[in-house]
Motif scaffolding. Sequence first.
Motif, PDB file in Angstrom:
ATOM      1  N   LEU A 100      14.887  -5.352  -6.711  1.00  0.00           N
ATOM      2  CA  LEU A 100      13.680  -5.668  -6.467  1.00  0.00           C
ATOM      3  C   LEU A 100      13.606  -7.541  -7.010  1.00  0.00           C
ATOM      4  CD1 LEU A 100      11.468  -2.877  -7.605  1.00  0.00           C
ATOM      5  CD2 LEU A 100      11.797  -3.783  -5.332  1.00  0.00           C
ATOM      6  N   THR A 101      13.250  -8.363  -6.414  1.00  0.00           N
ATOM      7  CA  THR A 101      12.768  -9.733  -6.784  1.00  0.00           C
ATOM      8  C   THR A 101      11.538  -9.937  -6.714  1.00  0.00           C
ATOM      9  OG1 THR A 101      12.953 -10.363  -4.340  1.00  0.00           O
ATOM     10  CG2 THR A 101      15.020 -10.363  -5.664  1.00  0.00           C
ATOM     11  N   TYR A 102      10.749  -9.103  -6.074  1.00  0.00           N
ATOM     12  CA  TYR A 102       9.169  -9.465  -5.981  1.00  0.00           C
ATOM     13  C   TYR A 102       8.454  -8.260  -5.808  1.00  0.00           C
ATOM     14  CZ  TYR A 102       5.015 -10.803  -3.617  1.00  0.00           C
ATOM     15  OH  TYR A 102       3.491 -10.946  -3.340  1.00  0.00           O
ATOM     16  N   LEU A 103       7.204  -8.313  -6.241  1.00  0.00           N
ATOM     17  CA  LEU A 103       6.274  -7.029  -6.039  1.00  0.00           C
ATOM     18  C   LEU A 103       5.006  -7.669  -5.713  1.00  0.00           C
ATOM     19  CD1 LEU A 103       7.240  -4.858  -8.964  1.00  0.00           C
ATOM     20  CD2 LEU A 103       7.671  -4.393  -6.756  1.00  0.00           C
ATOM     21  N   PRO A 104       4.308  -7.067  -4.478  1.00  0.00           N
ATOM     22  CA  PRO A 104       2.846  -7.520  -4.374  1.00  0.00           C
ATOM     23  C   PRO A 104       2.039  -7.699  -5.611  1.00  0.00           C
ATOM     24  CG  PRO A 104       3.850  -6.220  -2.602  1.00  0.00           C
ATOM     25  CD  PRO A 104       4.740  -5.876  -3.744  1.00  0.00           C
ATOM     26  N   ASP A 105       0.968  -8.233  -5.499  1.00  0.00           N
ATOM     27  CA  ASP A 105       0.133  -8.213  -6.666  1.00  0.00           C
ATOM     28  C   ASP A 105      -0.766  -6.946  -6.859  1.00  0.00           C
ATOM     29  OD1 ASP A 105       0.586 -11.201  -6.642  1.00  0.00           O
ATOM     30  OD2 ASP A 105      -1.437 -11.756  -6.194  1.00  0.00           O
ATOM     31  N   LYS A 106      -1.317  -6.267  -5.705  1.00  0.00           N
ATOM     32  CA  LYS A 106      -1.938  -4.962  -5.891  1.00  0.00           C
ATOM     33  C   LYS A 106      -1.105  -3.848  -5.840  1.00  0.00           C
ATOM     34  CE  LYS A 106      -6.142  -7.170  -4.622  1.00  0.00           C
ATOM     35  NZ  LYS A 106      -7.308  -7.353  -3.627  1.00  0.00           N
ATOM     36  N   ASP A 163       0.808  -1.198  -0.025  1.00  0.00           N
ATOM     37  CA  ASP A 163       0.023  -0.051   0.127  1.00  0.00           C
ATOM     38  C   ASP A 163       0.759   1.282  -0.026  1.00  0.00           C
ATOM     39  OD1 ASP A 163       0.857  -0.384   2.379  1.00  0.00           O
ATOM     40  OD2 ASP A 163      -0.786  -0.175   3.597  1.00  0.00           O
ATOM     41  N   THR A 164       2.147   1.227  -0.354  1.00  0.00           N
ATOM     42  CA  THR A 164       2.982   2.426  -0.503  1.00  0.00           C
ATOM     43  C   THR A 164       2.503   3.565  -1.242  1.00  0.00           C
ATOM     44  OG1 THR A 164       5.062   1.103  -0.116  1.00  0.00           O
ATOM     45  CG2 THR A 164       5.454   3.043  -1.125  1.00  0.00           C
ATOM     46  N   PHE A 165       1.814   2.919  -2.463  1.00  0.00           N
ATOM     47  CA  PHE A 165       1.477   4.116  -3.379  1.00  0.00           C
ATOM     48  C   PHE A 165      -0.233   4.549  -3.567  1.00  0.00           C
ATOM     49  CE2 PHE A 165       4.859   1.498  -5.399  1.00  0.00           C
ATOM     50  CZ  PHE A 165       5.821   2.551  -5.430  1.00  0.00           C
ATOM     51  N   ALA A 166      -0.713   3.819  -2.192  1.00  0.00           N
ATOM     52  CA  ALA A 166      -2.179   3.884  -2.089  1.00  0.00           C
ATOM     53  C   ALA A 166      -2.611   5.389  -2.095  1.00  0.00           C
ATOM     54  CB  ALA A 166      -2.593   3.464  -0.839  1.00  0.00           C
ATOM     55  N   ASP A 167      -2.169   6.409  -1.564  1.00  0.00           N
ATOM     56  CA  ASP A 167      -2.684   7.725  -1.745  1.00  0.00           C
ATOM     57  C   ASP A 167      -2.253   8.685  -2.768  1.00  0.00           C
ATOM     58  OD1 ASP A 167      -3.689   7.046   0.688  1.00  0.00           O
ATOM     59  OD2 ASP A 167      -2.341   8.625   1.781  1.00  0.00           O
ATOM     60  N   ALA A 168      -0.972   8.097  -3.443  1.00  0.00           N
ATOM     61  CA  ALA A 168      -0.618   8.879  -4.517  1.00  0.00           C
ATOM     62  C   ALA A 168      -1.012   8.215  -5.859  1.00  0.00           C
ATOM     63  CB  ALA A 168       0.916   8.601  -4.757  1.00  0.00           C
ATOM     64  N   PHE A 192       0.463  -1.657  -7.573  1.00  0.00           N
ATOM     65  CA  PHE A 192       0.170  -0.565  -8.200  1.00  0.00           C
ATOM     66  C   PHE A 192      -1.384  -0.189  -8.624  1.00  0.00           C
ATOM     67  CE2 PHE A 192       4.203  -1.956 -10.014  1.00  0.00           C
ATOM     68  CZ  PHE A 192       5.233  -1.264  -9.404  1.00  0.00           C
ATOM     69  N   SER A 193      -2.109  -1.073  -8.029  1.00  0.00           N
ATOM     70  CA  SER A 193      -3.630  -0.903  -8.388  1.00  0.00           C
ATOM     71  C   SER A 193      -4.212   0.150  -7.964  1.00  0.00           C
ATOM     72  CB  SER A 193      -4.212  -2.012  -7.339  1.00  0.00           C
ATOM     73  OG  SER A 193      -4.173  -1.715  -5.917  1.00  0.00           O
ATOM     74  N   SER A 194      -3.839   1.196  -7.202  1.00  0.00           N
ATOM     75  CA  SER A 194      -4.227   2.529  -7.118  1.00  0.00           C
ATOM     76  C   SER A 194      -3.723   3.623  -8.139  1.00  0.00           C
ATOM     77  CB  SER A 194      -4.100   3.103  -5.637  1.00  0.00           C
ATOM     78  OG  SER A 194      -2.626   3.152  -5.566  1.00  0.00           O
ATOM     79  N   LEU A 195      -2.624   3.220  -8.993  1.00  0.00           N
ATOM     80  CA  LEU A 195      -2.321   4.032  -9.895  1.00  0.00           C
ATOM     81  C   LEU A 195      -2.931   4.103 -11.362  1.00  0.00           C
ATOM     82  CD1 LEU A 195       1.452   3.442  -9.190  1.00  0.00           C
ATOM     83  CD2 LEU A 195      -0.138   4.979  -7.902  1.00  0.00           C
ATOM     84  N   TYR A 196      -4.035   4.644 -11.240  1.00  0.00           N
ATOM     85  CA  TYR A 196      -5.069   4.558 -12.340  1.00  0.00           C
ATOM     86  C   TYR A 196      -4.386   5.462 -13.676  1.00  0.00           C
ATOM     87  CZ  TYR A 196      -8.699   2.319  -9.779  1.00  0.00           C
ATOM     88  OH  TYR A 196      -9.246   1.492  -9.033  1.00  0.00           O
ATOM     89  N   ASN A 197      -3.520   6.220 -13.435  1.00  0.00           N
ATOM     90  CA  ASN A 197      -3.106   7.453 -14.298  1.00  0.00           C
ATOM     91  C   ASN A 197      -1.676   7.171 -14.785  1.00  0.00           C
ATOM     92  OD1 ASN A 197      -5.405   9.825 -14.221  1.00  0.00           O
ATOM     93  ND2 ASN A 197      -4.964   9.472 -11.931  1.00  0.00           N
ATOM     94  N   LEU A 198      -1.094   6.200 -14.538  1.00  0.00           N
ATOM     95  CA  LEU A 198       0.192   5.774 -14.790  1.00  0.00           C
ATOM     96  C   LEU A 198       0.284   5.864 -16.450  1.00  0.00           C
ATOM     97  CD1 LEU A 198       1.656   2.604 -12.935  1.00  0.00           C
ATOM     98  CD2 LEU A 198       2.636   4.837 -13.108  1.00  0.00           C
ATOM     99  N   LEU A 199       1.343   6.412 -16.877  1.00  0.00           N
ATOM    100  CA  LEU A 199       1.815   6.676 -18.248  1.00  0.00           C
ATOM    101  C   LEU A 199       3.324   5.889 -18.471  1.00  0.00           C
ATOM    102  CD1 LEU A 199       1.098  10.242 -19.050  1.00  0.00           C
ATOM    103  CD2 LEU A 199      -0.346   8.140 -19.339  1.00  0.00           C
ATOM    104  N   ASN A 212      -5.134  -1.903 -13.604  1.00  0.00           N
ATOM    105  CA  ASN A 212      -5.866  -0.485 -13.802  1.00  0.00           C
ATOM    106  C   ASN A 212      -5.377   0.531 -14.545  1.00  0.00           C
ATOM    107  OD1 ASN A 212      -7.935  -1.751 -12.106  1.00  0.00           O
ATOM    108  ND2 ASN A 212      -6.878  -1.176 -10.227  1.00  0.00           N
ATOM    109  N   ALA A 213      -3.990   0.401 -14.904  1.00  0.00           N
ATOM    110  CA  ALA A 213      -3.179   1.324 -15.775  1.00  0.00           C
ATOM    111  C   ALA A 213      -3.481   1.344 -16.873  1.00  0.00           C
ATOM    112  CB  ALA A 213      -1.862   1.312 -15.221  1.00  0.00           C
ATOM    113  N   LYS A 214      -4.727   1.699 -17.452  1.00  0.00           N
ATOM    114  CA  LYS A 214      -5.182   1.286 -18.759  1.00  0.00           C
ATOM    115  C   LYS A 214      -4.670   2.478 -19.869  1.00  0.00           C
ATOM    116  CE  LYS A 214      -9.078  -1.324 -17.478  1.00  0.00           C
ATOM    117  NZ  LYS A 214     -10.565  -1.541 -17.546  1.00  0.00           N
ATOM    118  N   SER A 215      -3.946   3.586 -19.397  1.00  0.00           N
ATOM    119  CA  SER A 215      -3.611   4.531 -20.251  1.00  0.00           C
ATOM    120  C   SER A 215      -1.871   4.265 -20.213  1.00  0.00           C
ATOM    121  CB  SER A 215      -3.666   6.009 -19.637  1.00  0.00           C
ATOM    122  OG  SER A 215      -5.260   6.149 -19.854  1.00  0.00           O
TER     123      SER A 215
END
Length: 490
Positions: free
Chosen positions: A218-224, A200-205, A226-233, A252-255
């Motif tokens: 990094l060897t592993y990233l949790p499943d969710k 949940d590091t990026f939950a607010d951003a 980046f789930s809050s990052l809808y505006n990732l480019l 969720n990063a459809k852009s």
Amino acid sequence: MKFLVLCLIALIHQSASQSPQASCQFENSIDYTCVLTLTNPNGLNNITEIEVNHMPNRTNDDVVIVRTSIFSTSRNIPSIICDTFRNLRSIDMFRTGLTKIDEDSVSNCKLLELMTVRFNQIADIHPNAFAENAELRTVQLDANNLTSVPENLFENNKKLVEINLSQNGLAVLPKKLLSGLSELRGLFLTHNQISEIYEDTFADATNITSLGLGNNSLTYLPDKIFSSLYNLLDVYLQNNQLMKFNPYWFQNAKSLRALYLSNNGITYFPEDSFVNFYKLRELMLDRNPIQKLPGKIFASLGELTWLDLENCQLVYLDPSLFLSTYNLWMLKLANNDIYELPGGVFGSLKYLATLDMTNNQLQAISSTSFYFHPDLRTVRFGQNQINAVDEKFLDVVNVTQLNMEQNVCADGFWNDDSETKELFRTELRVCFENYIEPPQYCPIGNEYERICELEAQTASLTLENAGIRRDLEGLAARIEQLERLISSSP
């Protein structure tokens, strides 16, 4: 007695030379700027004033930018800067020798928007260093010696748009470092030693558009994660140690327009890896031990323009692999173990401009792998085992730069922008003579299956009128033309 006097004078002179000093030269640009020469090698905070000589009709209140000169040196940011210039919007102390940022360093710069302290030796930042800078938009702390940052460092900086902590020694990103930073657009953490990021590091951003996590551990990233990052480019995860790709990361990063995964340890990409990436334009998968890619893995990537698959240990290309990537103009497949190009494998890439297949295991080049490519200008087949080339290859592409170095039937790198391609035809003469038309293979379910079948029926007809082929646009027009050729044959 004389000796004591001389020693006293020397001590006074040494003390004076080590006393911190600060002076400004002003630039009367759009933003009134102080170019600060700071002499404070011991990092003292006892400077009582900054020597100023203002331009006409200017005062300390008019100064909005402080930028240290190349002659400046200081271990800290003296509070006298913000005490003197209360309306500062930007502080730039690039390569000044800073080792720390204290609680009161910039506390009186209430209007500060840009803080640049790049390429210093900062190892310590007080948790309240930016507590009084509510207007802060950009913090550039890259290229320092930070191994950790306080979890609440940006607690009062709700207007932050960009944070750059690249090129430090960070091992863990504090769980709440980005809490409340809903305006953040750019976060850059490349070239650190980060091995773990909390889910949940990026939950607010939620408005981050550019995320740099490359060159970490990094060897592993949790499943969710980046789930809050809808505006990732743009996402940069290159040069880590990731062992697998999880389709849920960016669901969720459809852009998303650029994804860099180069040089990890990913061995397999599921067929649905990029299913939602309709706007993706750049995809870098190079230097992963993939070996094989599912045939429909790129089925959603109609906007893709740049695809890098170099150094992936690929052996085989599915005939449908690039079927939907019709806007691709750069395809890099060098340094793999690909031994053949299936019929129609590049057939849909009508805008392809550069194809790099250097250092593979190719033995022959057939025109049926390409169909028609008027924009394909640069082709690199160097360091393969090519002993035969279909002469019709030069009729279906518009290549002007051809690399055939260190092959069996040819060895050279040539440029020829003429319509007849006589240079290429001369240099590849032996390759043409060695070529034997292989049995036609038409992949089932491929959009080009009908075209492939028609070409098989007209195998005895040469492509004498290449100009007609260059005028064909789209699959329907091509099929219609081929059917006309069949019906008119004896």
